[in-house]
Write a protein that holds these residues in place. Structure first.
Motif, PDB file in Angstrom:
ATOM      1  N   ALA A 106       0.825  -1.211   0.000  1.00  0.00           N
ATOM      2  CA  ALA A 106       0.000   0.000   0.000  1.00  0.00           C
ATOM      3  C   ALA A 106       0.858   1.260   0.000  1.00  0.00           C
ATOM      4  CB  ALA A 106      -0.923  -0.011   1.216  1.00  0.00           C
ATOM      5  N   ILE A 107       1.977   1.244   0.727  1.00  0.00           N
ATOM      6  CA  ILE A 107       2.865   2.420   0.781  1.00  0.00           C
ATOM      7  C   ILE A 107       3.507   2.657  -0.575  1.00  0.00           C
ATOM      8  CG2 ILE A 107       4.853   3.444   1.931  1.00  0.00           C
ATOM      9  CD1 ILE A 107       4.301   1.615   4.302  1.00  0.00           C
ATOM     10  N   ILE A 108       3.998   1.583  -1.196  1.00  0.00           N
ATOM     11  CA  ILE A 108       4.636   1.706  -2.514  1.00  0.00           C
ATOM     12  C   ILE A 108       3.623   2.196  -3.541  1.00  0.00           C
ATOM     13  CG2 ILE A 108       5.885   0.476  -4.329  1.00  0.00           C
ATOM     14  CD1 ILE A 108       6.769  -1.528  -2.157  1.00  0.00           C
ATOM     15  N   LEU A 109       2.429   1.618  -3.512  1.00  0.00           N
ATOM     16  CA  LEU A 109       1.391   1.994  -4.477  1.00  0.00           C
ATOM     17  C   LEU A 109       1.016   3.459  -4.335  1.00  0.00           C
ATOM     18  CD1 LEU A 109      -0.528   0.856  -6.665  1.00  0.00           C
ATOM     19  CD2 LEU A 109      -2.195   0.479  -4.837  1.00  0.00           C
ATOM     20  N   ALA A 110       0.959   3.950  -3.096  1.00  0.00           N
ATOM     21  CA  ALA A 110       0.572   5.343  -2.868  1.00  0.00           C
ATOM     22  C   ALA A 110       1.560   6.321  -3.504  1.00  0.00           C
ATOM     23  CB  ALA A 110       0.470   5.613  -1.375  1.00  0.00           C
ATOM     24  N   VAL A 111       2.826   5.923  -3.630  1.00  0.00           N
ATOM     25  CA  VAL A 111       3.837   6.777  -4.265  1.00  0.00           C
ATOM     26  C   VAL A 111       3.876   6.543  -5.768  1.00  0.00           C
ATOM     27  CG1 VAL A 111       6.311   7.267  -4.405  1.00  0.00           C
ATOM     28  CG2 VAL A 111       5.238   6.870  -2.181  1.00  0.00           C
ATOM     29  N   ALA A 129      13.779   3.571  -6.443  1.00  0.00           N
ATOM     30  CA  ALA A 129      14.325   4.692  -5.659  1.00  0.00           C
ATOM     31  C   ALA A 129      13.870   4.605  -4.210  1.00  0.00           C
ATOM     32  CB  ALA A 129      13.891   6.018  -6.279  1.00  0.00           C
ATOM     33  N   MET A 130      12.629   4.218  -3.984  1.00  0.00           N
ATOM     34  CA  MET A 130      12.144   4.033  -2.618  1.00  0.00           C
ATOM     35  C   MET A 130      12.936   2.945  -1.901  1.00  0.00           C
ATOM     36  SD  MET A 130       8.013   4.249  -3.132  1.00  0.00           S
ATOM     37  CE  MET A 130       7.710   3.862  -1.395  1.00  0.00           C
ATOM     38  N   ALA A 131      13.284   1.881  -2.617  1.00  0.00           N
ATOM     39  CA  ALA A 131      14.083   0.809  -2.016  1.00  0.00           C
ATOM     40  C   ALA A 131      15.460   1.322  -1.598  1.00  0.00           C
ATOM     41  CB  ALA A 131      14.223  -0.357  -2.989  1.00  0.00           C
ATOM     42  N   LEU A 132      16.056   2.195  -2.427  1.00  0.00           N
ATOM     43  CA  LEU A 132      17.367   2.758  -2.080  1.00  0.00           C
ATOM     44  C   LEU A 132      17.268   3.624  -0.826  1.00  0.00           C
ATOM     45  CD1 LEU A 132      18.807   3.774  -5.587  1.00  0.00           C
ATOM     46  CD2 LEU A 132      19.286   1.723  -4.243  1.00  0.00           C
ATOM     47  N   VAL A 133      16.228   4.447  -0.748  1.00  0.00           N
ATOM     48  CA  VAL A 133      16.029   5.290   0.434  1.00  0.00           C
ATOM     49  C   VAL A 133      15.846   4.418   1.674  1.00  0.00           C
ATOM     50  CG1 VAL A 133      14.509   6.965   1.543  1.00  0.00           C
ATOM     51  CG2 VAL A 133      15.067   7.206  -0.882  1.00  0.00           C
ATOM     52  N   SER A 134      14.998   3.411   1.554  1.00  0.00           N
ATOM     53  CA  SER A 134      14.759   2.506   2.680  1.00  0.00           C
ATOM     54  C   SER A 134      16.048   1.807   3.105  1.00  0.00           C
ATOM     55  CB  SER A 134      13.698   1.474   2.293  1.00  0.00           C
ATOM     56  OG  SER A 134      13.528   0.516   3.307  1.00  0.00           O
ATOM     57  N   GLY A 135      16.851   1.377   2.122  1.00  0.00           N
ATOM     58  CA  GLY A 135      18.098   0.690   2.437  1.00  0.00           C
ATOM     59  C   GLY A 135      19.067   1.565   3.197  1.00  0.00           C
ATOM     60  N   VAL A 136      19.215   2.810   2.766  1.00  0.00           N
ATOM     61  CA  VAL A 136      20.133   3.733   3.441  1.00  0.00           C
ATOM     62  C   VAL A 136      19.676   3.990   4.885  1.00  0.00           C
ATOM     63  CG1 VAL A 136      20.973   6.107   3.461  1.00  0.00           C
ATOM     64  CG2 VAL A 136      20.912   4.830   1.309  1.00  0.00           C
ATOM     65  N   ILE A 137      18.377   4.179   5.072  1.00  0.00           N
ATOM     66  CA  ILE A 137      17.859   4.441   6.417  1.00  0.00           C
ATOM     67  C   ILE A 137      18.078   3.241   7.326  1.00  0.00           C
ATOM     68  CG2 ILE A 137      15.745   4.831   7.749  1.00  0.00           C
ATOM     69  CD1 ILE A 137      14.738   6.555   5.444  1.00  0.00           C
ATOM     70  N   GLU A 274       9.640  14.951  -7.776  1.00  0.00           N
ATOM     71  CA  GLU A 274       9.222  13.680  -7.198  1.00  0.00           C
ATOM     72  C   GLU A 274      10.042  13.293  -5.971  1.00  0.00           C
ATOM     73  OE1 GLU A 274       8.150  11.584 -11.507  1.00  0.00           O
ATOM     74  OE2 GLU A 274      10.174  11.462 -10.640  1.00  0.00           O
ATOM     75  N   LEU A 275      11.140  14.004  -5.764  1.00  0.00           N
ATOM     76  CA  LEU A 275      12.112  13.591  -4.757  1.00  0.00           C
ATOM     77  C   LEU A 275      11.520  13.551  -3.350  1.00  0.00           C
ATOM     78  CD1 LEU A 275      15.025  12.776  -4.260  1.00  0.00           C
ATOM     79  CD2 LEU A 275      15.619  15.187  -4.010  1.00  0.00           C
ATOM     80  N   VAL A 276      10.795  14.590  -2.958  1.00  0.00           N
ATOM     81  CA  VAL A 276      10.250  14.647  -1.603  1.00  0.00           C
ATOM     82  C   VAL A 276       9.285  13.495  -1.362  1.00  0.00           C
ATOM     83  CG1 VAL A 276       8.848  15.994  -0.007  1.00  0.00           C
ATOM     84  CG2 VAL A 276      10.553  17.140  -1.427  1.00  0.00           C
ATOM     85  N   THR A 277       8.426  13.223  -2.339  1.00  0.00           N
ATOM     86  CA  THR A 277       7.456  12.128  -2.202  1.00  0.00           C
ATOM     87  C   THR A 277       8.161  10.787  -2.085  1.00  0.00           C
ATOM     88  OG1 THR A 277       5.876  13.380  -3.539  1.00  0.00           O
ATOM     89  CG2 THR A 277       5.439  11.027  -3.242  1.00  0.00           C
ATOM     90  N   VAL A 278       9.202  10.588  -2.882  1.00  0.00           N
ATOM     91  CA  VAL A 278       9.956   9.328  -2.831  1.00  0.00           C
ATOM     92  C   VAL A 278      10.688   9.184  -1.505  1.00  0.00           C
ATOM     93  CG1 VAL A 278      11.915   8.080  -3.837  1.00  0.00           C
ATOM     94  CG2 VAL A 278      10.189   9.091  -5.328  1.00  0.00           C
ATOM     95  N   LEU A 279      11.276  10.278  -1.019  1.00  0.00           N
ATOM     96  CA  LEU A 279      11.978  10.231   0.266  1.00  0.00           C
ATOM     97  C   LEU A 279      11.018   9.896   1.401  1.00  0.00           C
ATOM     98  CD1 LEU A 279      14.387  13.298  -0.024  1.00  0.00           C
ATOM     99  CD2 LEU A 279      15.019  10.877  -0.036  1.00  0.00           C
ATOM    100  N   MET A 280       9.848  10.511   1.397  1.00  0.00           N
ATOM    101  CA  MET A 280       8.864  10.235   2.449  1.00  0.00           C
ATOM    102  C   MET A 280       8.358   8.792   2.348  1.00  0.00           C
ATOM    103  SD  MET A 280       6.689  13.817   2.507  1.00  0.00           S
ATOM    104  CE  MET A 280       5.559  13.143   3.709  1.00  0.00           C
ATOM    105  N   GLY A 281       8.110   8.355   1.122  1.00  0.00           N
ATOM    106  CA  GLY A 281       7.665   6.975   0.947  1.00  0.00           C
ATOM    107  C   GLY A 281       8.718   5.976   1.362  1.00  0.00           C
ATOM    108  N   GLY A 282       9.978   6.254   0.997  1.00  0.00           N
ATOM    109  CA  GLY A 282      11.064   5.359   1.389  1.00  0.00           C
ATOM    110  C   GLY A 282      11.254   5.309   2.890  1.00  0.00           C
ATOM    111  N   ALA A 283      11.097   6.467   3.559  1.00  0.00           N
ATOM    112  CA  ALA A 283      11.215   6.499   5.020  1.00  0.00           C
ATOM    113  C   ALA A 283      10.086   5.706   5.670  1.00  0.00           C
ATOM    114  CB  ALA A 283      11.196   7.950   5.499  1.00  0.00           C
TER     115      ALA A 283
END
Length: 588
Positions: A106-111, A129-137, A274-283
């Motif tokens: 649901a989180i991925i779909l929302a982004v 990109a969301m996976a990369l953000v999640s991985g770094v966090i 799109e960056l802010v949305t992807v960062l928030m979704g990845g977090a």
């Protein structure tokens, strides 16, 4: 402390409690290589068989969760292969299986849905990109040693979480066993909709016959440790449906042909808008996968009597997400449905995940049609059999007998997971655990001590009414750390104990051995208590206080409010000093 791996396969009668704390170099950061160095050839058949059984789950689940996340199904297999290989190298748990997860869909779909505008290539770029953000966090959380949050969960709460997960998985798969399609609105609604569908005669009985037979074979063969019951049942169901043409003659739903090809390296491109949305979704993804993986890993570690480093668990999860993001995948997490499949199939080490990943890769390369006749109801039977093995009732009965309120905490967690879902259920479990801890510390046991004839030391006068108290001396014991929630209660209890003394009080000694910590609020309270007692001509002393706590009192500027000789090594030394300084005639 030995230099052994931190999570060894369980051997009956052996409790393993190793740690990575003293490991250095690659042995600390690459648990998979440590396992490889000590791998026993006797484990190989079980790992190979478990990997093959696991493959039958990885393929359909990967495709389904990819579509639910708004990306083409093939990317679900890409998000399965590389993360499993990465986790096998960096992950500390030998049983955990990672991959696409329903909780993240649901989180991925929302982004992905609003930003991709229906373009599948754009969708997978955003998801990667969301996976990369999640991985770094997650890697950052591991390096900052934030894995301690898993220690908040007591055994009853872990049981409640796992039982809730098992119930949720069971309910979600039962409609597939009957060939009924339900949208998945939650366990309670799913149960209601399933009941309505059955009463309306919507059950597909040929589909149910195949699924129920598969489940029966799995459960029947489960008692034989060396027989791969799941693999036998799945292969048999596939052969029966394929050879008899049940998919075409009776409409039994099957897996179908798989797309062909392997993932390639691709650095996802994301626009500034799109960056802010992807960062928030990845977090958000990192938060959910962090919580889910932590709890699941700790639960299985307790179940198999092994130990995993939760900080390394976060690093393993983070590297797996990085691998997914760099090779056309999307965010992944631990799996509460595939992990029990691997465990039930006899998995011994991370090699199970490696075998599963390589098997999926081979399927995509040389045999994309091999599982095309695998019935969906047989897959549901595999998950249901695994879910049944997750339930814990025996030890809960023991907990009900010896500590009833903790049993009900477990039930609350079960209901929370079943009603709210796995991720909110984890949040509820953590909240309950924190409340449980604070409650124990907020209203702890405290007492006044006296001397009991024939027993060495000083003891609780409420348990030993005949205990002799030292005239003019109150020995007060507080069985908890001192912190903001109990500071006022502590002060009131000390003053009340002094007021209730049978003789005029000259000195109060806090027997502080159970006090393991203080904070600013409790430190200020101690300074105020010392002044209050001094105004009443009563001295405040401490006995058996730990040096780290004493150091905190010094740092928090409490010592300036105490006498020079305010600390005694033992209770006996504190009593002797009082008798001598005040010339009290009292014989122990």
């Amino acid at each position: 402390m030995t230099d052994a791996p931190s999570n060894q396969p369980f051997e009956p009668g052996r409790v393993q409690a190793t740690s990575t704390r003293h490991l250095t170099g690659w042995r600390r950061w690459l648990p998979g290589l440590r396992v490889l160095r000590e791998y026993s050839i006797a484990w190989l058949p079980k790992d190979l068989m478990a990997g093959l059984v696991l493959t039958t789950m990885l393929v359909p689940v990967g495709i389904a969760y990819a579509e639910a996340s708004g990306v083409p199904g093939i990317y679900g297999l890409y998000a399965t292969i590389l993360p499993l290989l990465a986790y096998a190298l960096f992950g500390p748990s030998r049983i955990l299986v990672l991959g696409p997860d329903s909780a993240l869909a649901a989180i991925i779909l929302a982004v992905v849905l609003p930003l991709s505008a229906g373009d599948p290539l754009r969708a997978i770029a955003l998801a990667s990109a969301m996976a990369l953000v999640s991985g770094v966090i997650c890697i950052g959380a591991g390096l900052l040693r934030l894995g301690f949050i898993t220690e908040l969960l007591s055994k009853p709460i872990r049981y409640g979480y796992m039982n809730g997960i098992a119930l949720t998985v069971l309910i979600s798969q039962t409609p597939k066993l009957f060939g009924i399609s339900i949208d998945g609105a939650g366990p309670l609604r799913d149960t209601w909709h399933l009941g309505q569908a059955l009463l309306d005669g919507k059950a597909d009985w040929p589909t149910f016959a195949v699924g129920a037979s598969t489940l029966a074979v799995i459960l029947l063969l489960k008692r034989f440790d060396r027989v791969p019951g799941m693999l036998i049942a799945v292969v048999a169901a596939t052969l029966v449906v394929g050879l008899l043409g049940l998919d075409t003659r009776h409409g039994i739903k099957v897996l179908g042909s798989l797309p062909q090809g392997l993932p390639s390296f691709a650095l996802p491109s994301v626009g500034l808008n799109e960056l802010v949305t992807v960062l928030m979704g990845g977090a958000a993804v990192a938060l959910v996968s962090f919580a889910d993986t932590s709890v699941l890993s700790r639960s299985y570690a307790a179940k198999t009597r092994t130990q995993v480093d939760p900080n390394q668990e976060m690093i393993g999860l983070g590297v797996a997400n990085l691998a997914a993001g760099l090779f056309q995948g999307f965010p992944i997490s631990s799996s509460s449905s595939r992990t029990p499949v691997a465990e039930a199939a006899g998995s011994r080490t991370q090699l199970t995940g490696v075998v599963g990943a390589l098997a999926v890769a081979l399927l995509l390369l040389i045999a994309p049609d091999l599982l095309q006749h695998l019935p969906n109801s047989a897959l549901a039977a595999v998950v249901i059999a695994a879910a049944i093995g997750l339930f814990e009732f025996k030890d809960l009965r023991r907990i009900y007998r010896i500590q009833r309120w903790e049993f009900w905490l477990s039930i609350v967690c079960l209901v929370g997971v079943a009603v709210l879902g796995a991720v909110p259920g984890i949040g509820l479990a953590v909240v309950i655990a924190v409340v449980e801890f604070l409650w124990d510390g907020w209203r702890p046991h405290y007492t006044v001590l006296g001397r009991v004839e024939g027993i060495r030391g000083f003891h609780d006068i409420s348990r030993y009414p005949q205990a002799r108290r030292v005239p003019g001396l109150v020995l007060f014991r507080w069985d908890a750390p001192l912190f903001f929630a109990n500071a006022e209660l502590f002060q009131n209890c000390v003053l009340e104990s002094a007021a209730q003394s049978p003789t005029p009080v000259r000195r109060v000694v806090i027997t502080a051995e159970p006090v393991t910590s203080v904070d600013v609020t409790s430190a200020d309270m101690l300074a105020e208590l010392a002044q209050t007692l001094r105004a009443a001509s009563i001295e405040l002393r401490f006995a058996e206080m730990k040096d780290p706590v004493k150091d905190k009192l010094k740092r928090l500027e409490v010592l300036a409010h105490l006498d020079d000789n305010a600390f005694h090594a033992t209770i006996g030394a504190a009593v002797d000093a009082y008798l001598e300084e005040h010339s009290v005639d009292w014989t122990p």
